[in-house]
Scaffold this active site. Structure first.
Site, PDB file in Angstrom:
ATOM      1  N   LYS A 205       0.851  -1.194   0.000  1.00 41.43           N
ATOM      2  CA  LYS A 205       0.000   0.000   0.000  1.00 41.43           C
ATOM      3  C   LYS A 205       0.884   1.240   0.000  1.00 41.43           C
ATOM      4  CE  LYS A 205      -1.952   2.785   2.969  1.00 41.43           C
ATOM      5  NZ  LYS A 205      -1.973   4.054   2.216  1.00 41.43           N
ATOM      6  N   GLU A 279      10.501   0.934  10.076  1.00 44.91           N
ATOM      7  CA  GLU A 279      11.512   1.965   9.816  1.00 44.91           C
ATOM      8  C   GLU A 279      10.797   3.292  10.001  1.00 44.91           C
ATOM      9  OE1 GLU A 279      13.214   4.774   8.511  1.00 44.91           O
ATOM     10  OE2 GLU A 279      13.204   3.969   6.465  1.00 44.91           O
ATOM     11  N   CYS A 313      13.849  10.489   6.402  1.00 45.04           N
ATOM     12  CA  CYS A 313      13.838  10.030   7.796  1.00 45.04           C
ATOM     13  C   CYS A 313      15.215  10.129   8.426  1.00 45.04           C
ATOM     14  CB  CYS A 313      13.313   8.599   7.868  1.00 45.04           C
ATOM     15  SG  CYS A 313      14.056   7.526   6.661  1.00 45.04           S
TER      16      CYS A 313
HETATM   17  P1  NDP Z   1       2.247   8.145   8.116  1.00 46.74           P
HETATM   18  O1  NDP Z   1       3.069   7.317   9.005  1.00 46.74           O
HETATM   19  O2  NDP Z   1       0.870   8.480   8.531  1.00 46.74           O
HETATM   20  O3  NDP Z   1       2.121   7.450   6.668  1.00 46.74           O
HETATM   21  C1  NDP Z   1       2.981   6.457   6.187  1.00 46.74           C
HETATM   22  C2  NDP Z   1       2.159   5.345   5.531  1.00 46.74           C
HETATM   23  O4  NDP Z   1       1.338   4.720   6.520  1.00 46.74           O
HETATM   24  C3  NDP Z   1       1.199   5.810   4.450  1.00 46.74           C
HETATM   25  O5  NDP Z   1       1.062   4.807   3.464  1.00 46.74           O
HETATM   26  C4  NDP Z   1      -0.084   5.968   5.214  1.00 46.74           C
HETATM   27  O6  NDP Z   1      -1.236   5.935   4.404  1.00 46.74           O
HETATM   28  C5  NDP Z   1      -0.036   4.769   6.124  1.00 46.74           C
HETATM   29  N1  NDP Z   1      -0.854   4.878   7.313  1.00 46.74           N
HETATM   30  C6  NDP Z   1      -1.356   5.986   7.898  1.00 46.74           C
HETATM   31  N2  NDP Z   1      -2.057   5.661   8.999  1.00 46.74           N
HETATM   32  C7  NDP Z   1      -2.005   4.314   9.107  1.00 46.74           C
HETATM   33  C8  NDP Z   1      -2.529   3.375  10.032  1.00 46.74           C
HETATM   34  N3  NDP Z   1      -3.266   3.773  11.071  1.00 46.74           N
HETATM   35  N4  NDP Z   1      -2.280   2.074   9.842  1.00 46.74           N
HETATM   36  C9  NDP Z   1      -1.532   1.655   8.804  1.00 46.74           C
HETATM   37  N5  NDP Z   1      -1.011   2.499   7.887  1.00 46.74           N
HETATM   38  C10 NDP Z   1      -1.230   3.800   8.044  1.00 46.74           C
HETATM   39  O7  NDP Z   1       3.047   9.445   7.797  1.00 46.74           O
HETATM   40  P2  NDP Z   1       2.418  10.863   7.333  1.00 46.74           P
HETATM   41  O8  NDP Z   1       2.301  10.774   5.906  1.00 46.74           O
HETATM   42  O9  NDP Z   1       1.170  11.201   8.026  1.00 46.74           O
HETATM   43  O10 NDP Z   1       3.541  11.867   7.855  1.00 46.74           O
HETATM   44  C11 NDP Z   1       3.503  12.339   9.200  1.00 46.74           C
HETATM   45  C12 NDP Z   1       4.891  12.502   9.728  1.00 46.74           C
HETATM   46  O11 NDP Z   1       5.529  11.241   9.788  1.00 46.74           O
HETATM   47  C13 NDP Z   1       5.802  13.344   8.857  1.00 46.74           C
HETATM   48  O12 NDP Z   1       5.651  14.689   9.123  1.00 46.74           O
HETATM   49  C14 NDP Z   1       7.144  12.819   9.227  1.00 46.74           C
HETATM   50  O13 NDP Z   1       7.598  13.449  10.396  1.00 46.74           O
HETATM   51  C15 NDP Z   1       6.891  11.361   9.520  1.00 46.74           C
HETATM   52  N6  NDP Z   1       7.231  10.494   8.379  1.00 46.74           N
HETATM   53  C16 NDP Z   1       8.340   9.726   8.467  1.00 46.74           C
HETATM   54  C17 NDP Z   1       8.707   8.939   7.411  1.00 46.74           C
HETATM   55  C18 NDP Z   1       9.924   8.114   7.453  1.00 46.74           C
HETATM   56  O14 NDP Z   1      10.413   7.704   6.416  1.00 46.74           O
HETATM   57  N7  NDP Z   1      10.432   7.799   8.609  1.00 46.74           N
HETATM   58  C19 NDP Z   1       7.948   8.920   6.161  1.00 46.74           C
HETATM   59  C20 NDP Z   1       6.749   9.723   6.176  1.00 46.74           C
HETATM   60  C21 NDP Z   1       6.440  10.487   7.255  1.00 46.74           C
HETATM   61  P3  NDP Z   1      -1.886   7.306   3.881  1.00 46.74           P
HETATM   62  O15 NDP Z   1      -0.863   7.974   3.052  1.00 46.74           O
HETATM   63  O16 NDP Z   1      -3.040   6.824   3.115  1.00 46.74           O
HETATM   64  O17 NDP Z   1      -2.247   8.100   5.108  1.00 46.74           O
END
Ligand code: NDP
Length: 505
Positions: A205, A279, A313
């Site tokens: 996903k 991660e 990240c």
């Molecule tokens: P999320 O962790 O919400 O999203 C990452 C993935 O998880 C997306 O595919 C998202 O789907 C999915 N997801 C969201 N909620 C759930 C859930 N409850 N159960 C399972 N999967 C889920 O990151 P955000 O996009 O909201 O970003 C928020 C913050 O997270 C950023 O500001 C940053 O600080 C951090 N981040 C860190 C990352 C890293 O690589 N370590 C990457 C991205 C964000 P969908 O897109 O449909 O919401």
């Protein structure tokens, strides 16, 4: 929260080193062509090698963050669709993929890698249009690394017995993989390549803002003639990600994203026999000692935090500078920051593209506002931002203290917080004072100091005299709230295998 101080700014010099606007020889726009790219008006779920609409039929719109224009509609999966995808993956694992000899799986992976290379321009352009990252990064970093991952794991597919001697490596079954929006295609490769090499099938996903290169990849899956159901791609909001990872017929969960969601997933799968790798976020320390080659360090600092708009990240978001070189370093850093070109991600000269979404832009702004309110000094180059799209000026904070939110929280934007130290011990103490532990950087010409620092840093990856370097052979992952498990290298392969059986026992 509102801005309480006007940021210190400096006009952006052009390529001739003169103040912006005064020079007729400034870079002309160099936009990458898009006529070789075809984005469909609508993408269905990719299940069993077929694109089909979700049931019930529902879609959402994906936009270009640099223009705010719609790019395509994509299917909004339902709980029943998640089940269909897992059933397809299970059937493919049972009937074909797990039965293939490793050398046959390797052929498919090599084929995927070569097709990705052949179609690299198309992938780079779509990735930049959908994520906002500069084309020079998607073209020169993301897409080549994606192909390299498939080549690398293709090489392991028929050598699992050699990789794990005295074991009987067996595939786990169906892998549920949820990925973020900052490196949409690269995270797909980090997840899918080792899973397939190890003999698993996958349901992936992508993030809701960046699914387009995943659907383009689905086309590569068909082109490479993979058996139906080996790779399935579904789109939908976070709840659908949760449905997927908690599906009872999933054996392995791999997640990259925020620490908050990572914790929810860890809680949700606890007590099941699903294997889990997480991660998550980071707040990396980039430490510059007074004997470091300063000009080289400046490039590393810039690459560490402004690469991919800081939406990384492992970004070097906390800079620790030894006090004796603080002033020259900050001067050089401000001068270099002022040469960064912010704007159209498809322009080949652009260094900093668009922030991925309005929500993320608001988060960056809120944290920057908090830095000002808490008393840090802000510096931003005086560059013009496009009228539309989600852009943010590269930002530097000095006078930051350990307790400031901008020193503690992951900003995930082009914002650097600068702190100082006197001794290596102080640097170690301050650098490790974070709930995260994903990466770190050390700049010094002394090898012995590098070893001392590397061993003292509580971080999964420590770069020495460089930053943000990635290689498929090298394991990547975190300590503490940055997650657990490793991706990349042989460690990343082990995460997709059952190694409990020992040869001869
Ligand atoms: P999320 O962790 O919400 O999203 C990452 C993935 O998880 C997306 O595919 C998202 O789907 C999915 N997801 C969201 N909620 C759930 C859930 N409850 N159960 C399972 N999967 C889920 O990151 P955000 O996009 O909201 O970003 C928020 C913050 O997270 C950023 O500001 C940053 O600080 C951090 N981040 C860190 C990352 C890293 O690589 N370590 C990457 C991205 C964000 P969908 O897109 O449909 O919401």
């Amino acid at each position: 929260m509102t801005l309480t101080k006007k940021p210190e700014t400096r006009p952006t010099p052009n390529s001739w080193g003169l103040a912006g606007g005064d020079n007729p020889f400034d870079y002309a726009p160099a936009p990458e062509a898009t006529d070789h790219v075809r984005i469909e008006p609508e993408y269905g779920l990719f299940i069993g090698n077929e694109f089909g609409s979700s049931k019930p039929r529902k879609t959402f719109t994906v936009i270009n963050p640099a223009t705010e224009e719609p790019l395509a509609k994509v299917a909004h999966a339902s709980k029943a669709d998640v089940n269909r995808a897992v059933v397809a993956a299970r059937e493919a694992h049972r009937s074909s993929w797990s039965k293939l000899p490793g050398r046959e799986r390797a052929k498919y992976l090599y084929r995927i890698a070569r097709i990705l290379q052949e179609r690299s321009r198309e992938f780079a352009v779509v990735e930049s249009m959908n994520s906002g990252k500069p084309i020079k990064e998607s073209r020169d970093v993301d897409v080549p690394l994606v192909a390299a991952h498939f080549f690398y794991y293709a090489g392991w597919a028929d050598k699992l017995d050699y990789a794990f001697p005295n074991r009987e490596p067996r595939s786990l079954g169906v892998a549920a993989q949820v990925i973020p929006w900052n490196f949409p295609l690269l995270m797909l490769a980090w997840k899918i390549a080792p899973a397939l090499a190890a003999g698993n099938t996958v349901v992936l996903k992508p993030a809701s803002t960046t699914p387009l290169t995943a659907y383009l990849f689905a086309d590569v899956v068909r082109q490479a003639d993979l058996p139906p159901g080996v790779v399935n791609i579904i789109t939908g909001p976070g709840e659908i990600g949760m449905e997927l990872v908690t599906h009872p017929d999933v054996n392995k969960v791999a997640f990259t994203g925020s620490t908050a969601v990572g914790k929810m997933i860890a809680r949700a799968v606890a007590g099941s026999d699903k294997k889990l790798t997480l991660e998550l976020g980071g707040k990396a320390a980039n430490i510059v000692f007074d004997d470091a080659p300063l000009d080289q360090a400046i490039e590393g600092i810039i690459n560490g935090i402004y690469f991919n708009q800081g939406e990384v990240c492992c970004a070097g978001s906390r800079l620790f500078v030894q006090e004796s070189v603080y002033e020259p370093l900050i001067d050089k850093l401000k001068a270099r920051l002022s040469t960064l070109r912010v704007g159209d991600p498809l322009d080949k000269n652009t260094d900093v593209g668009a922030i991925n979404s309005a929500g993320q832009l608001a988060k960056v702004q809120e944290l920057v506002d908090s830095g000002i309110a808490e008393g840090a000094e802000i510096f931003q180059p005086d560059c013009e931002l496009p009228d539309r799209g989600f852009f943010f000026r590269p930002t530097l904070f000095t006078g930051v203290s350990q307790s400031h939110r901008i020193a503690q929280e992951e900003i995930f934007g082009p914002v650097l917080s600068v702190l100082t130290f006197r001794t290596p011990e102080e640097a170690i103490e301050k650098a490790n004072n974070t709930p995260y532990g994903l990466s770190a950087g050390v700049w010094t010409e002394k090898g012995s100091r590098i070893f001392k620092m590397v061993n003292a840093m509580r971080a999964g990856v420590v770069w020495a005299n460089t930053f943000n370097r990635f290689d498929p052979t090298s394991p990547f992952g975190g300590y503490k709230e940055s997650g657990y498990g490793r991706e990349g290298g042989i460690h990343g392969l082990g995460a997709y295998l059952d190694l409990s059986g020992a040869n001869g026992r």
